[in-house]
Design an enzyme around this catalytic site. Structure first.
Site, short mmCIF file in Angstrom:
data_model
loop_
_atom_site.label_atom_id
_atom_site.label_comp_id
_atom_site.label_asym_id
_atom_site.label_seq_id
_atom_site.Cartn_x
_atom_site.Cartn_y
_atom_site.Cartn_z
N TYR A 196 31.43 82.15 37.13
CA TYR A 196 32.29 83.14 36.50
C TYR A 196 33.21 82.56 35.43
O TYR A 196 33.74 83.30 34.60
CB TYR A 196 33.17 83.84 37.55
CG TYR A 196 32.45 84.64 38.60
CD1 TYR A 196 31.09 84.89 38.53
CD2 TYR A 196 33.16 85.14 39.69
CE1 TYR A 196 30.45 85.62 39.51
CE2 TYR A 196 32.53 85.87 40.68
CZ TYR A 196 31.17 86.11 40.59
OH TYR A 196 30.54 86.82 41.57
N ASP A 210 37.94 86.69 44.86
CA ASP A 210 36.56 86.20 44.89
C ASP A 210 36.20 85.66 43.51
O ASP A 210 36.23 86.40 42.53
CB ASP A 210 35.62 87.34 45.29
CG ASP A 210 34.16 86.90 45.24
OD1 ASP A 210 33.72 86.24 46.20
OD2 ASP A 210 33.48 87.21 44.24
N LYS A 231 31.80 80.12 44.87
CA LYS A 231 30.36 80.02 45.11
C LYS A 231 29.75 78.90 44.28
O LYS A 231 30.18 78.65 43.15
CB LYS A 231 29.66 81.34 44.74
CG LYS A 231 30.31 82.59 45.30
CD LYS A 231 29.61 83.83 44.80
CE LYS A 231 30.43 85.08 45.05
NZ LYS A 231 31.62 85.16 44.19
N HIS A 282 25.45 80.87 45.86
CA HIS A 282 25.49 82.07 45.04
C HIS A 282 24.17 82.85 45.06
O HIS A 282 24.17 84.08 45.13
CB HIS A 282 25.83 81.67 43.59
CG HIS A 282 26.50 82.77 42.83
ND1 HIS A 282 27.45 82.53 41.87
CD2 HIS A 282 26.36 84.12 42.88
CE1 HIS A 282 27.87 83.69 41.35
NE2 HIS A 282 27.21 84.65 41.94
#
Length: 294
Positions: free
Chosen positions: A52, A47, A77, A110
């Site tokens: 990120y 994931d 996302k 997100h």
């Protein structure tokens, strides 16, 4: 569920593995090596998210380990600055390039609101979802869903969508189980995934959790992950050490009793990140925003 390779069928038939590996803050400056270690540990569901900054590292790790794409389940996302019909399409193209793949198994919005006090979030979510639906029909993503959406956010989509969300990824752990959101999703065939499934130090050192974990001769982290699995929720733990990576998978050799499940589910609010989709999560749109570790 008997291993991390068992899966739940999403509402479109796609098989979603029952445990994944979270990549947020995988390791400052060492993300590729940590993710290669996770692959060695056996993880095949990863994931990630544009926010990120681990998509590129994950793509490199997969390439260097030469893992066949069909063996992997990859989720990413679209961040708050990437919401909108055309924006989300561009965001996916960038994610695919960084991941070195031509499709995602799952793509999520997100957060439901781009910034605190944003008045027209309903139309923005609808426009973003329309773009997601198009990406789904084009085969660039095998399933689409949301992250951190509460029931009223999902209701807005359901009233205006052609493709129903397959997943809602939320903060979930003992001490913050979001029961109304979980029940809402499960009643509607939307699979719940858990970010931060083992919470924070407040959970890991909680006397009751230590006592229950001791009864089953497991760690508190294993107890929390098993709790999610028994609730039919996909936990996304992460770690930087291969021993803990493997320990976090070793949750299929015990079953939490009904009484202990109630105790875990009614734990006073503990270990919450402090982030909320309608408020605390939306303080700015910069990537400097600090989110909790998993």
């Amino acid at each position: 569920m008997k291993s991390i390779y068992d899966s739940y069928p999403l509402n479109n038939g796609v098989q979603n593995p029952c445990i994944g590996f979270g990549t947020f803050k995988a390791a400052d400056g060492q993300s590729t090596e940590i993710l290669k270690t996770a692959i060695d540990a056996g993880y095949r569901y990863f994931d990630t998210a544009s926010f990120y900054d681990t998509e590129e590292s994950l793509g490199k790790a997969i390439k260097e380990k030469n893992i066949p794409r069909e063996e992997l389940f990859l989720t990413s996302k679209a961040w708050k600055t990437e919401m909108g019909y055309s924006e989300v399409k561009q965001a996916l193209a960038q994610s695919l390039e960084k991941l070195q793949t031509d499709y995602l198994d799952l793509y999520l919005i997100h957060w439901p609101i781009p910034e605190e006090g944003y008045a027209d979030w309903k139309q923005l979510d609808i426009d973003t979802w329309k773009g997601m639906e198009e990406l789904y029909r084009e085969g660039k993503v095998k399933a689409i869903g949301v992250s951190n959406f509460l029931p009223h956010h999902i209701e807005n989509l359901l009233r205006n969508c052609e493709v129903k969300p397959a997943v809602n990824q939320i903060e979930f752990h003992p001490g913050y189980t979001q029961e109304m959101t979980v029940q809402y999703c499960q009643e509607r065939g939307i699979l719940v995934q858990a970010w931060s499934p083992i919470g924070r130090s407040a959970l890991l050192n909680n006397p009751m959790l230590l006592e229950i974990a001791g009864h089953y001769q497991v760690s508190v982290a294993q107890l929390c992950i098993r709790y999610a699995v028994q609730r039919g929720i996909v936990p996304l733990p992460k770690s930087s050490a291969i021993e803990r990576m493997r320990q976090n998978q070793d949750v299929f050799g015990f079953e939490i009793s009904g009484e202990d499940m109630y105790r875990l589910g009614t734990l006073a609010q503990t270990g919450w990140s402090g982030l909320h989709p309608d408020g605390g999560s939306t303080r700015g749109t910069s990537k400097k925003l600090c989110l909790p570790t998993d």
